[in-house]
Enzyme design. Structure first.
Site, mmCIF file in Angstrom:
data_model
loop_
_atom_site.group_PDB
_atom_site.id
_atom_site.type_symbol
_atom_site.label_atom_id
_atom_site.label_comp_id
_atom_site.label_asym_id
_atom_site.label_seq_id
_atom_site.Cartn_x
_atom_site.Cartn_y
_atom_site.Cartn_z
ATOM 1 N N ALA A 173 -16.635 32.739 -29.561
ATOM 2 C CA ALA A 173 -18.562 33.198 -29.588
ATOM 3 C C ALA A 173 -19.376 32.078 -30.256
ATOM 4 C CB ALA A 173 -18.628 34.759 -30.390
ATOM 5 N N TYR A 182 -25.918 35.670 -17.661
ATOM 6 C CA TYR A 182 -26.332 35.215 -16.176
ATOM 7 C C TYR A 182 -25.190 33.794 -15.867
ATOM 8 C CZ TYR A 182 -27.837 31.341 -13.577
ATOM 9 O OH TYR A 182 -28.367 31.079 -12.106
ATOM 10 N N ALA A 240 -47.667 44.027 24.033
ATOM 11 C CA ALA A 240 -47.240 43.494 22.866
ATOM 12 C C ALA A 240 -48.537 42.506 22.735
ATOM 13 C CB ALA A 240 -46.570 42.681 22.084
ATOM 14 N N ALA A 241 -49.763 42.446 23.207
ATOM 15 C CA ALA A 241 -50.564 41.406 23.241
ATOM 16 C C ALA A 241 -51.901 41.755 22.145
ATOM 17 C CB ALA A 241 -51.607 40.818 25.032
ATOM 18 N N GLY A 242 -51.753 43.149 22.127
ATOM 19 C CA GLY A 242 -53.075 43.374 21.444
ATOM 20 C C GLY A 242 -53.848 42.934 19.816
ATOM 21 N N GLN A 296 -50.839 36.634 27.342
ATOM 22 C CA GLN A 296 -51.635 37.124 28.007
ATOM 23 C C GLN A 296 -53.020 36.859 27.004
ATOM 24 O OE1 GLN A 296 -52.540 41.841 27.177
ATOM 25 N NE2 GLN A 296 -54.348 41.414 28.890
ATOM 26 N N ARG A 306 -58.126 47.013 14.794
ATOM 27 C CA ARG A 306 -58.271 48.185 13.222
ATOM 28 C C ARG A 306 -57.109 48.171 12.273
ATOM 29 N NH1 ARG A 306 -58.042 53.697 16.818
ATOM 30 N NH2 ARG A 306 -58.064 51.903 18.387
ATOM 31 N N ASN A 338 -52.153 52.614 15.453
ATOM 32 C CA ASN A 338 -53.442 51.210 15.658
ATOM 33 C C ASN A 338 -53.840 50.684 14.197
ATOM 34 O OD1 ASN A 338 -53.435 51.292 18.113
ATOM 35 N ND2 ASN A 338 -54.366 52.987 18.484
ATOM 36 N N TYR A 386 -27.954 24.413 -13.905
ATOM 37 C CA TYR A 386 -28.692 23.033 -14.134
ATOM 38 C C TYR A 386 -29.763 22.746 -14.582
ATOM 39 C CZ TYR A 386 -33.389 22.652 -11.862
ATOM 40 O OH TYR A 386 -34.834 22.022 -10.987
#
Length: 456
Positions: free
Chosen positions: A424, A367, A10-12, A74, A16, A229, A388
């Protein structure tokens, strides 16, 4: 018992892919390619050590895989043989079988890997190659056999002769080796080839020249061997994986209306007789019970959803949702929410970091954030918890049996006592005692004749 090890290449960098993201971390059905590979290997019996060879983006790969693997670096990408050599410090002295596999092959399955290992053990080989038949083998290394059908060598596409290029049995890049034979042969690999790299397939020819037995297992499913790739191959892998996952769920009793337009994580669990409508995306470790209806056009991520719940045209993440719940259309359940049984969350309702007790309802345009909502509560259209103040967030507590009228603002921190009634249009800034009616709005004033006076 023979020890088993695995080395994941898995180093590449994956140039591309034309991406800032390290190649093996590109997701397929929501999970990085290399994690698919590791998870399949982890299903095998007695794999005592998984070693991932990392290069570019090493820290990010380790972050994703964590303790699922050990790692070697690597630093220079000098070829696949050079990559495997980086694992010598961890594996070089071990006796047993080593699986070598690429981290960009997300479609490989544990069953195919197991069959490869079984072939290796049965034939008492020093190396066994996983091969496949390709209608168009362009770009793949060719597996060359002798008149007895035994593997003679593997030649890379760029180094193959015209005759060798006609061979359609290809090297998938996955191998089993006798571990000590592998590391001994790696020392004799050279880079006399078109790319100037140290190729792992050269180990096959070295072993053959030493009189060792080299075997091959040809998988009947070429799709499993797809190496990713570029973005085109990534899309192909996504489509294959998507359909594989969907078919598995359908075999287990899930109804998927449109297999081509339903996207389900490989880690999701879905109960029998649940119906998934088109446009639905189910991500992560989501667990969905039986007899549910999900979709159309719903997005679920890392949620636990119990039986007989319906979620239509809605989004839910990182939350727990009970049974017989009705959500949507166009609702949003944000993280850390707990929706208990028989709750209704209706259209254009947003819930954030809140709990809803059994039988409660928020039917439209509300909300509800940072709130504890009790049982059998009714939140009218436009009801809002004002959580908030610009700096901090505060808790709203609504106890059992409360009725909140339309367009009411509950300004936190505030507690609404059980069985209370909020009129309300009220803005509630103080606690409301149980069994009370609370009204907090301006008195209505009618100015008769106001319009005529304004015109004059």
């Amino acid at each position: 018992m023979i020890k088993r090890f695995a080395v994941i290449l898995a180093a590449g960098q994956g140039t591309r892919m034309k991406s800032k993201l390290y190649k093996v971390l590109h997701p397929v059905c929501g999970k990085p390619m290399v994690e698919h590979v590791v998870d399949q290997i982890s299903q095998l019996d007695d794999v005592s050590k998984i070693v991932t060879v990392v290069g570019h983006g090493a820290e990010k790969v380790q972050q994703y895989l964590g303790e699922k693997s050990e790692y070697v670096l690597q630093a220079e990408q000098l070829g696949t043989a050079h990559a495997v050599m980086q694992a010598e410090g961890l594996l070089g002295q071990q006796e047993g079988i080593t699986l070598v596999i690429c981290g960009d092959t997300p479609l490989i399955t544990a069953n195919t890997i197991k069959a490869l290992i079984n072939e290796h053990e049965t034939t008492n080989a020093k190396a066994t190659v996983l091969t496949a038949y390709a209608q168009d083998p362009t770009g793949y290394g060719r597996v060359l056999r002798n008149h007895n059908g035994l593997v003679e060598k593997i030649v890379e596409h760029k180094d193959a002769s015209e005759t060798e290029l006609t061979v359609k049995e290809i090297n998938t890049g996955t191998y089993c080796f006798d571990n000590q034979a592998l590391f001994a042969a790696l020392k004799n690999v050279n880079n006399n080839n078109a790319q100037g790299e140290f190729y792992l397939p050269d180990v096959i020819e070295i072993l053959k020249n030493n009189g060792e037995n080299v075997s091959a297992y040809q998988t009947g499913d070429f799709e499993e061997t797809l190496g990713v790739n570029d973005r085109i191959a990534l899309a192909q892998a996504e489509d294959i994986m998507k359909k594989r996952i969907n078919r598995n769920h359908m075999r287990n009793g899930v109804t998927i209306i449109d297999i081509n337009n339903t996207y389900i994580s490989s880690d999701a669990v879905i109960g029998a007789d649940t119906i998934i409508y088109p446009g639905t995306v189910i991500k992560g470790n989501s667990i969905i019970g039986e007899d549910c209806v999900i979709g159309p056009n719903s997005e679920i991520g890392n949620c636990s959803i119990s039986d007989r719940t319906e979620i239509k045209h809605s989004v839910a993440y990182d939350s727990t949702i009970g049974s017989d719940v009705n959500i949507g259309p166009f609702a949003h359940i944000r993280p850390q929410s707990n929706i208990e049984d028989e709750v209704k969350i209706g259209n254009f309702v947003e819930v954030k970091k809140s709990s809803f007790g059994r039988g409660s309802k928020a039917s439209h345009l509300s909300y509800i954030g940072d709130a504890e909502v009790g049982r059998d509560v009714n939140l009218g259209c436009g009801a809002i918890t004002v959580n908030y103040d610009g700096e901090k967030k505060y808790l709203t507590k609504i106890e059992d049996g409360v009725f909140v009228g339309c367009n009411a603002n509950l300004v936190a921190p505030v507690t609404i006592g059980e069985n209370s009634f909020i009129a309300a249009g009220s803005t509630i800034t103080e606690d409301v005692p149980a069994n009370s009616l609370s009204i907090a709005r301006s008195r209505q004033t009618n100015k008769e004749g106001y319009i005529e006076k304004k015109k004059n």
